[in-house]
Design a protein around this motif. Structure first.
Motif, PDB file in Angstrom:
ATOM      1  N   ASN A  60       0.840  -1.184   0.000  1.00  0.00           N
ATOM      2  CA  ASN A  60       0.000   0.000   0.000  1.00  0.00           C
ATOM      3  C   ASN A  60       0.886   1.249   0.000  1.00  0.00           C
ATOM      4  O   ASN A  60       1.728   1.413   0.858  1.00  0.00           O
ATOM      5  N   GLY A  61       0.716   2.088  -1.002  1.00  0.00           N
ATOM      6  CA  GLY A  61       1.491   3.319  -1.098  1.00  0.00           C
ATOM      7  C   GLY A  61       2.760   3.206  -1.923  1.00  0.00           C
ATOM      8  O   GLY A  61       3.398   4.208  -2.205  1.00  0.00           O
ATOM      9  N   GLU A  62       3.154   1.989  -2.303  1.00  0.00           N
ATOM     10  CA  GLU A  62       4.342   1.818  -3.138  1.00  0.00           C
ATOM     11  C   GLU A  62       3.935   1.665  -4.596  1.00  0.00           C
ATOM     12  O   GLU A  62       2.821   1.246  -4.904  1.00  0.00           O
ATOM     13  N   ASP A  63       4.846   1.978  -5.512  1.00  0.00           N
ATOM     14  CA  ASP A  63       4.539   1.931  -6.937  1.00  0.00           C
ATOM     15  C   ASP A  63       4.872   0.601  -7.588  1.00  0.00           C
ATOM     16  O   ASP A  63       4.252   0.226  -8.573  1.00  0.00           O
ATOM     17  N   LYS A  64       5.856  -0.100  -7.056  1.00  0.00           N
ATOM     18  CA  LYS A  64       6.367  -1.280  -7.740  1.00  0.00           C
ATOM     19  C   LYS A  64       6.090  -2.563  -6.932  1.00  0.00           C
ATOM     20  O   LYS A  64       6.406  -2.621  -5.744  1.00  0.00           O
ATOM     21  N   PRO A  65       5.505  -3.584  -7.591  1.00  0.00           N
ATOM     22  CA  PRO A  65       5.321  -4.861  -6.892  1.00  0.00           C
ATOM     23  C   PRO A  65       6.610  -5.676  -6.870  1.00  0.00           C
ATOM     24  O   PRO A  65       7.474  -5.498  -7.719  1.00  0.00           O
ATOM     25  N   GLU A  97      -0.780  -7.074   4.271  1.00  0.00           N
ATOM     26  CA  GLU A  97      -1.449  -6.073   5.092  1.00  0.00           C
ATOM     27  C   GLU A  97      -2.594  -5.434   4.316  1.00  0.00           C
ATOM     28  O   GLU A  97      -2.623  -5.465   3.075  1.00  0.00           O
ATOM     29  N   LYS A  98      -3.490  -4.833   5.052  1.00  0.00           N
ATOM     30  CA  LYS A  98      -4.639  -4.150   4.460  1.00  0.00           C
ATOM     31  C   LYS A  98      -4.148  -3.074   3.495  1.00  0.00           C
ATOM     32  O   LYS A  98      -3.234  -2.319   3.808  1.00  0.00           O
ATOM     33  N   GLY A  99      -4.738  -3.037   2.291  1.00  0.00           N
ATOM     34  CA  GLY A  99      -4.354  -2.063   1.279  1.00  0.00           C
ATOM     35  C   GLY A  99      -3.368  -2.598   0.260  1.00  0.00           C
ATOM     36  O   GLY A  99      -3.180  -1.995  -0.794  1.00  0.00           O
ATOM     37  N   ASP A 100      -2.714  -3.724   0.550  1.00  0.00           N
ATOM     38  CA  ASP A 100      -1.779  -4.321  -0.404  1.00  0.00           C
ATOM     39  C   ASP A 100      -2.542  -4.862  -1.610  1.00  0.00           C
ATOM     40  O   ASP A 100      -3.721  -5.211  -1.517  1.00  0.00           O
ATOM     41  N   ILE A 101      -1.852  -4.964  -2.743  1.00  0.00           N
ATOM     42  CA  ILE A 101      -2.414  -5.597  -3.937  1.00  0.00           C
ATOM     43  C   ILE A 101      -1.544  -6.803  -4.259  1.00  0.00           C
ATOM     44  O   ILE A 101      -0.324  -6.691  -4.375  1.00  0.00           O
ATOM     45  N   ILE A 102      -2.179  -7.960  -4.383  1.00  0.00           N
ATOM     46  CA  ILE A 102      -1.495  -9.197  -4.731  1.00  0.00           C
ATOM     47  C   ILE A 102      -1.779  -9.474  -6.203  1.00  0.00           C
ATOM     48  O   ILE A 102      -2.924  -9.392  -6.642  1.00  0.00           O
ATOM     49  N   TYR A 103      -0.741  -9.802  -6.945  1.00  0.00           N
ATOM     50  CA  TYR A 103      -0.907 -10.174  -8.353  1.00  0.00           C
ATOM     51  C   TYR A 103      -0.638 -11.668  -8.480  1.00  0.00           C
ATOM     52  O   TYR A 103       0.472 -12.139  -8.225  1.00  0.00           O
ATOM     53  N   LEU A 104      -1.664 -12.410  -8.886  1.00  0.00           N
ATOM     54  CA  LEU A 104      -1.513 -13.829  -9.206  1.00  0.00           C
ATOM     55  C   LEU A 104      -1.433 -13.891 -10.722  1.00  0.00           C
ATOM     56  O   LEU A 104      -2.438 -13.722 -11.399  1.00  0.00           O
TER      57      LEU A 104
END
Length: 180
Positions: A148-153, A165-172
């Protein structure tokens, strides 16, 4: 059953066995009464401890109830709009993937635009020690997490769980799942 409850039950069974042997083999009435009383009291005490452990083990775990706790997983579309939602309240483990009939997945991405980039059993997310952790299951297209808040996965390892954590984005693969 946990180890302590198993040990409690083993002691109860040993006390019952001791009581039977005392009743059958002790001829002195006073020795028989003392032995039966002591073994019965010890056995009853450990039986009470076993019931307490059993009740604690069977009670559902409470998590996902606070405002900062993770309670949902959202599938995002092209414009970051929500296209699907999964409630994870009271769950302790979630398998992500594409269920083609032979897989046991909790979050099925088979009928999504991203299905081609998701393996049958792609990743698993487990609740442990008050936090959620994700782990890649050696998937072909990998699992990444964007904080959350970062640009790069960055890539999630298949050997080392990664805290979610809440707000994270997971890429499958290419499927973006937001943690809420």
């Amino acid at each position: 059953m946990n180890k302590k409850a198993a040990l409690d039950m083993a002691i109860v069974i040993s006390c019952i066995t001791g009581m039977v042997l005392s009743y059958v083999y002790l001829e002195n009435v006073l020795q028989k009464q003392v032995s039966l009383t002591l073994l019965g009291a010890v056995g009853a005490g450990f039986l009470i401890l076993w019931f307490a452990d059993y009740a604690r083990y069977r009670r559902p775990r409470e998590h996902g109830t606070g405002k900062t706790e993770i309670s949902q997983i959202l599938l995002l579309g092209e414009d970051n709009n929500i296209t699907d939602t999964w409630d994870i309240y009271r769950k302790t483990s979630i398998v992500f993937g594409r269920d083609e009939g032979e897989n046991q997945v909790d979050i099925n991405l088979k009928n999504t635009d991203y299905a081609g980039t998701v393996d049958g059993e792609h990743a698993v997310m487990n609740y442990s020690g008050g936090s959620w952790y994700i782990e890649d299951l050696d998937s072909e297209n990998g699992t990444r997490i964007q904080r959350n808040g970062e640009d790069k996965p960055y890539r999630v390892s298949s050997r080392e769980p990664c805290k979610v954590e809440k707000g994270d984005i997971i890429y499958l693969g290419l499927a973006p799942l937001k943690i809420r």
